[in-house]
Scaffold this motif. Sequence first.
Motif, PDB file in Angstrom:
ATOM      1  N   LEU A   9       1.413   2.724  -3.280  1.00  0.00           N
ATOM      2  CA  LEU A   9       0.223   3.291  -3.908  1.00  0.00           C
ATOM      3  C   LEU A   9      -0.311   4.489  -3.141  1.00  0.00           C
ATOM      4  CD1 LEU A   9      -1.477  -0.125  -4.669  1.00  0.00           C
ATOM      5  CD2 LEU A   9      -0.165   1.287  -6.261  1.00  0.00           C
ATOM      6  N   ASN A  64      -7.696   0.850  -2.800  1.00  0.00           N
ATOM      7  CA  ASN A  64      -7.013   1.995  -3.378  1.00  0.00           C
ATOM      8  C   ASN A  64      -7.967   2.595  -4.395  1.00  0.00           C
ATOM      9  OD1 ASN A  64      -4.636   3.334  -5.203  1.00  0.00           O
ATOM     10  ND2 ASN A  64      -3.946   2.982  -3.114  1.00  0.00           N
ATOM     11  N   GLU A  65      -7.478   3.380  -5.316  1.00  0.00           N
ATOM     12  CA  GLU A  65      -8.333   3.869  -6.378  1.00  0.00           C
ATOM     13  C   GLU A  65      -8.563   2.758  -7.400  1.00  0.00           C
ATOM     14  OE1 GLU A  65      -6.870   7.467  -8.057  1.00  0.00           O
ATOM     15  OE2 GLU A  65      -6.787   8.512  -6.139  1.00  0.00           O
ATOM     16  N   GLY A 108       0.803  -1.209   0.000  1.00  0.00           N
ATOM     17  CA  GLY A 108       0.000   0.000   0.000  1.00  0.00           C
ATOM     18  C   GLY A 108       0.841   1.266   0.000  1.00  0.00           C
ATOM     19  N   SER A 153      -0.920   4.681   0.162  1.00  0.00           N
ATOM     20  CA  SER A 153      -1.775   4.380   1.303  1.00  0.00           C
ATOM     21  C   SER A 153      -1.158   4.893   2.604  1.00  0.00           C
ATOM     22  CB  SER A 153      -1.997   2.869   1.413  1.00  0.00           C
ATOM     23  OG  SER A 153      -2.669   2.558   2.620  1.00  0.00           O
ATOM     24  N   ASN A 169     -10.771   0.149  -7.521  1.00  0.00           N
ATOM     25  CA  ASN A 169     -10.924  -1.203  -6.999  1.00  0.00           C
ATOM     26  C   ASN A 169     -11.793  -2.016  -7.959  1.00  0.00           C
ATOM     27  OD1 ASN A 169      -9.604  -0.833  -4.222  1.00  0.00           O
ATOM     28  ND2 ASN A 169     -11.081   0.849  -4.310  1.00  0.00           N
ATOM     29  N   ARG A 195      -0.734  -2.787 -10.149  1.00  0.00           N
ATOM     30  CA  ARG A 195      -2.027  -2.145  -9.935  1.00  0.00           C
ATOM     31  C   ARG A 195      -2.604  -1.633 -11.246  1.00  0.00           C
ATOM     32  NH1 ARG A 195      -5.690  -2.433  -5.720  1.00  0.00           N
ATOM     33  NH2 ARG A 195      -7.274  -0.881  -6.148  1.00  0.00           N
TER      34      ARG A 195
END
Length: 295
Positions: free
Chosen positions: A39, A98-99, A36, A41, A101, A70
Amino acid sequence: MSESHESSQRSRQQQDGGTSPLGELSNQPTVARISGLALGSTDNVELDLDASLASLSHFPESIDFTREGRQYLYRAVRFLAGEAGITQFLDLGSGLPNENNVHQVAREHHPHARVLYADHDPVVIAHARDLVAGDDAAAVIQVDVTDTDAVLNHPTARLILDLGQPVGVVMSSLLQLIPQDDVARGLVHRTMAALPSGSYLAFSSTIAPDSNDRDALEKAGTEVGVGLKYRTPAEVNAWMEHLEPVDPGLCDVRDWRPDPNQTPLPDPHPSVRHLLGESERGRRGYLHGGVLRKP
């Protein structure tokens, strides 16, 4: 949150039977939370940062690989929902939200697409449940994802998925978390065997073609408490022999239907942002994957 939704959430938690058979993981670093960071997170704890920085000192290019994975996931789900017409999905080892999904990407093509997320990390479960709160067509279960019967026979799975119709299975960066080859292979075979013809598998897994690199990378991960299994493309491809690859086949995920116009990812967490682009200096490993159809 409405009273009915609170009741629904309590029911799902009771059905999950508490913590995963893999154990309570909130007090040790997990791949989901470390990934994460790549990305952007912030759903992590100090030990994740420590483990991530220690691991990245051995494998700095993994920030790029995580982000490539991703972006591939978006393209794979877009293909499944758009071109293949899949309207229900099972995301095994889903990781932190995350964005873009799976349910969000699928619903760009099918507004009522149904998605079941499954993971064992309690932090992942908590955040994923917040993401789908109030959504009757998306749900999250806490389960050992290698136990196919426990996943597919879960009461929530029966509510979300119709196993008489094709399902799009997602195993994004999952197989490398399973060190035993027979268990990883069995997960692929059992899951796809339980689903009807016309179902699909979209997967990605870490690859290190050179045996010396594999040994070094696995040792480094073990030392910081984040074990990954690096295999060869041939080893992973052999598990898919009963499925039909979709063009362009199984490859470095960067090369699976690349789209320079797809939405950019968020920036990485500030602690690892300086490692962006490290893979350009050399790639001892990469994410291998693709989409396959069950005939």
